[in-house]
Design a protein around this motif. Structure first.
Motif, PDB file in Angstrom:
ATOM      1  N   ILE A 184     -12.054  -6.154  -5.290  1.00 28.30           N
ATOM      2  CA  ILE A 184     -11.360  -5.942  -6.558  1.00 28.30           C
ATOM      3  C   ILE A 184     -12.330  -6.089  -7.724  1.00 28.30           C
ATOM      4  O   ILE A 184     -13.182  -6.978  -7.729  1.00 28.30           O
ATOM      5  N   SER A 221      -6.377  -8.900  -2.756  1.00 24.07           N
ATOM      6  CA  SER A 221      -6.301  -7.618  -2.055  1.00 24.07           C
ATOM      7  C   SER A 221      -6.031  -7.916  -0.589  1.00 24.07           C
ATOM      8  O   SER A 221      -6.922  -8.352   0.138  1.00 24.07           O
ATOM      9  N   GLY A 277      -7.508  -2.483   2.702  1.00 25.36           N
ATOM     10  CA  GLY A 277      -7.755  -2.863   1.323  1.00 25.36           C
ATOM     11  C   GLY A 277      -8.975  -3.762   1.258  1.00 25.36           C
ATOM     12  O   GLY A 277      -9.167  -4.630   2.113  1.00 25.36           O
ATOM     13  N   ASN A 321     -10.490   0.542  -1.105  1.00 24.92           N
ATOM     14  CA  ASN A 321      -9.805   0.792   0.158  1.00 24.92           C
ATOM     15  C   ASN A 321     -10.730   1.661   1.006  1.00 24.92           C
ATOM     16  O   ASN A 321     -11.483   2.466   0.455  1.00 24.92           O
ATOM     17  N   LEU A 327      -1.423  -5.331  -2.933  1.00 21.05           N
ATOM     18  CA  LEU A 327      -1.845  -6.255  -3.981  1.00 21.05           C
ATOM     19  C   LEU A 327      -0.848  -7.389  -4.141  1.00 21.05           C
ATOM     20  O   LEU A 327       0.340  -7.162  -4.348  1.00 21.05           O
ATOM     21  N   LYS A 376       0.843  -1.194   0.000  1.00 20.11           N
ATOM     22  CA  LYS A 376       0.000   0.000   0.000  1.00 20.11           C
ATOM     23  C   LYS A 376       0.878   1.245   0.000  1.00 20.11           C
ATOM     24  O   LYS A 376       1.888   1.307   0.703  1.00 20.11           O
ATOM     25  N   VAL A 383      -8.772  -1.786  -7.012  1.00 19.48           N
ATOM     26  CA  VAL A 383      -8.884  -2.295  -5.645  1.00 19.48           C
ATOM     27  C   VAL A 383      -9.450  -1.223  -4.724  1.00 19.48           C
ATOM     28  O   VAL A 383      -8.912  -0.109  -4.636  1.00 19.48           O
ATOM     29  N   SER A 411      -5.978 -11.578   3.375  1.00 17.55           N
ATOM     30  CA  SER A 411      -6.603 -11.456   2.065  1.00 17.55           C
ATOM     31  C   SER A 411      -8.104 -11.212   2.198  1.00 17.55           C
ATOM     32  O   SER A 411      -8.847 -12.055   2.685  1.00 17.55           O
TER      33      SER A 411
END
Length: 476
Positions: free
Chosen positions: A73, A439, A70, A84, A445, A59, A82, A426
């Motif tokens: 996607i 993400s 995050g 956030n 990523l 990030k 992505v 994740s």
């Protein structure tokens, strides 16, 4: 991740026995892990031999704080977008091993889940803001002037996304699902939101509905709320205590809706209920089947169809995504996936439970871990899925035999912290054009390459756009 309402242990790391156990261990800088029993060190990567990480982009400021989580996607052409909690990031993934940041848009408003169609990007806002702009500030949801809903951006220039308009919806927009409406040359957004309360002016009970926003493709500035169909006219699951003492959520709206447009079907994960919805009439969705699991499920979170549209995977986000539930105490049937076959035809279709699936690797007490977002890996004739498990990492698994699911590959990091409960891992793991994109809430990523005989045919399947909650059919 669940909306936070506003007001036998299997050793994962044995270096000496790694070969026998089928494990591959990779240090943060490619250095082998120090031999230990139990949980791998902070940030230590472990994985099965048939999957590897090929890229990571951490990030970047202003999204490089612990609070800037995050999220989801979406994909368009050679780009991954992505979400956030503080906005969204657009990545160029034409070379999956060398992704590059194209642009970042600061626009606070959790969760900021994303979807894309053509030159339009949709962003879900499910936190109370002072207005609908990207410079808004937080307000209490009890303030009648507070705003929550869906934002719309023009991304025809991916390097310079342009804010277009917004539509307010009751209880905000936790997630959303898009459906094309060719008759009107527009995009329909089915907004999922929940958690009403008497003291919230814009989120009053009962809230047994979804909000449908219509976005004219050529005039997105004219987007508007057009319908609020009630899915539970007699009320949803009333909630309560499961036999083991865990709390079962009451249904006050839906968390996630996944559409399969070609089948005119939608699956709803609605807190205390799993539902099958007929969407032949796009403006008037009809619930044709509804199931509950009052033994093991705590919070029906998301849904995924198989390619034939004959099965649904429902996830249970026990603990709201912030709790360690991948351990011996919780066991294999809670915080898991529920696999359901769709039987019958027409309005007589039923959801028949077949089995649970949960990763078998136990996690540390500081690791939030539970079933979360994933997608199919497009292998014709097989039902294979990749799925995020927060700090439980990423699992690739086969549910072709609904009653006997099995894992094919897995990949994960050690804890974000060995001493603190820091939300990480994740959030979403999706397969897109030959690779898995994840993400990570704190790490940015990740791009993974799975190399296995079972998944190999998927390498040849290509899409121009992919939104996980609007499932395409492959292998025609």
């Amino acid at each position: 991740m669940t909306r936070i309402f506003r007001t036998r242990r299997l050793s994962r790391v044995f270096v000496a026995a790694a070969g026998a156990a089928g494990l591959v261990l990779t240090g943060v800088a490619g250095v082998p892990a120090v031999a230990q029993t139990g949980i791998p060190p902070v940030d230590q990567i472990v994985h099965s031999p048939n999957i590897r990480q090929i890229a990571n982009i951490p990030k970047q400021a202003p999204f490089n704080t612990t609070a800037a989580l995050g999220t989801d996607i979406a994909f368009t052409q050679d780009h991954a977008i992505v979400g956030n909690y503080d906005g969204f990031v657009i990545y160029d993934v034409k070379q999956p091993s060398k992704p590059k940041i194209v642009s970042q848009v600061l626009c606070p408003g959790a969760q900021n889940d994303v979807s894309v169609v053509g030159d339009l990007l949709f962003l879900s806002t499910d936190s109370s803001r002072s207005d609908d702009s990207c410079t808004s500030t937080a307000l209490p949801a009890s303030n009648a002037q507070a705003w929550e809903g869906i934002k719309i951006f023009d991304i025809s220039d991916l390097a310079n996304p342009r804010y277009v308009s917004a539509v307010e919806t009751d209880c905000g927009s936790h997630t959303h699902t898009l459906l094309p409406d060719e008759k009107t040359d527009s995009t329909l957004l089915y907004i999922s939101s929940y958690a009403p309360a008497a003291n919230l002016p814009d989120c009053q009970p009962p809230h047994d509905k979804v909000s449908i926003v219509q976005v004219p493709n050529k005039a997105p500035q004219d987007a508007k709320l057009i319908a609020e169909p009630v899915l539970f006219p007699d009320g949803g699951n009333v909630g309560g205590d499961n036999p083991d003492g865990t709390r079962r959520s009451a249904t006050t709206g839906c968390h996630d809706l996944t559409a399969y447009p070609e089948k005119d079907l939608m699956a709803g994960a609605c807190m205390g209920d799993g539902v099958l919805i007929d969407i032949k009439d796009r403006f008037n969705p009809r619930v044709i089947e509804r199931v509950q699991d009052n033994v093991n499920f705590a919070f029906w979170h998301s849904a995924t169809f198989n390619n034939e549209g004959t099965k649904v995977i429902f996830t249970d986000e026990l603990g709201g995504g912030g709790v360690a539930t991948c351990n011996a105490k919780i066991g294999p049937n809670r915080g898991a996936d529920g696999i359901y076959d769709i039987t019958g035809a027409g309005d007589d279709r039923k959801l028949e439970f077949r089995s649970y699936y949960k990763i078998s690797r136990y996690q540390a007490d500081t690791e939030n871990c539970v079933a979360h977002n994933g997608s199919l890996i497009p292998v014709k004739g097989r039902d294979i899925m990749v799925q995020a498990w927060y700090q439980g990492g990423i699992s690739v698994w086969d549910f072709t035999d609904s009653a006997n699911p099995k894992e094919i590959a897995w990949w994960e990091r050690g804890p974000v912290s060995a001493t603190e409960n820091i939300t990480g891992g994740s959030w979403s793991a999706y397969y897109y054009n030959g690779y898995i994109y994840s993400s990570d809430i704190q790490k940015g990523l990740d791009v993974l390459d799975v190399r296995d005989r079972a998944t190999a045919p998927a390498k040849s399947v290509k899409y121009d756009v992919f939104n996980a909650q609007t499932q395409p059919r492959y292998g025609r």
